[in-house]
Motif scaffolding. Sequence first.
Motif, PDB file in Angstrom:
ATOM      1  N   SER A  59     -37.938 -11.371 -57.590  1.00 44.60           N
ATOM      2  CA  SER A  59     -37.573 -11.318 -58.294  1.00 44.60           C
ATOM      3  C   SER A  59     -39.596 -10.507 -58.465  1.00 44.60           C
ATOM      4  O   SER A  59     -39.787  -9.033 -58.914  1.00 44.60           O
ATOM      5  N   LEU A  60     -40.304 -11.205 -58.228  1.00 41.32           N
ATOM      6  CA  LEU A  60     -41.211 -10.712 -57.390  1.00 41.32           C
ATOM      7  C   LEU A  60     -41.796  -9.824 -56.901  1.00 41.32           C
ATOM      8  O   LEU A  60     -42.455  -8.844 -56.789  1.00 41.32           O
ATOM      9  N   GLU A  63     -41.236  -6.527 -58.226  1.00 42.38           N
ATOM     10  CA  GLU A  63     -42.337  -6.257 -58.884  1.00 42.38           C
ATOM     11  C   GLU A  63     -43.439  -5.262 -58.375  1.00 42.38           C
ATOM     12  O   GLU A  63     -44.615  -4.681 -59.235  1.00 42.38           O
TER      13      GLU A  63
END
Length: 240
Positions: A59-60, A63
């Motif tokens: 998820s990081l 981003e």
Amino acid sequence: MELQIAVSKVRKYATSSSGDTVEVVERPNGGLSIVMADGQRSGRGAKWISTMVVRKVISLLAEGVRDGAAARAASDSLFTERKGKVSSTLNILSVDMQTQSLVITRNNPAPALLISNNVLNELNEHSLPVGLYRDTRPQIFETTLTAGLTAVAYTDGLVHAGSRKSITLDVPQEVMELIQTPDQSAQVIADSLLARAMLLDEGRPVDDTSIAVLRVLEKVSDSVRRMVVHIPLEPQYSSL
């Protein structure tokens, strides 16, 4: 040049679920990352741990967060959730097209292997798993993308293969033999390493085993991106 990534994995013998989790995520500025975690112990509890770690990291990365920062955040998240009582290994293999580099991130006592110009570099600096302490930092290695570059990361099932008979698998030697075949595919390397481990364990893996291989080959590509996944469908063992 063409980038190839491959994963081969198998669960521990006589367990219902693998404690290893592997995911591939596309990087927002171009490139791909393989994220692999091995939760403490085995079975469903270990699967929960490794899944939590991998999902936090991907998820990081999606981003745009750097690999090292994503690894530290995943460690802090697991530490906060379980009060430092459980751990997980973590490996990230990333091809960053923005910097034209390969980044290898390790929170894993098991080494990662990097082969360039037919020379093997064993990345075995001391490395702690995530989740035991706050602000656990990974070991990070970065190199320029070049044809012939190969990276191999694996969980400790490969290290422990053959332990019932006090035999160990010489992973660096096996990898060096495999890459001698011109344009050997990443999938053949991953499958061959797993097959060798299974042979030493007589078809009964002593631990969850996952192998991730990344290769950069000097070959003409047709500009089509491909991903092929093979998963055995076993109703009694639905979690992989």
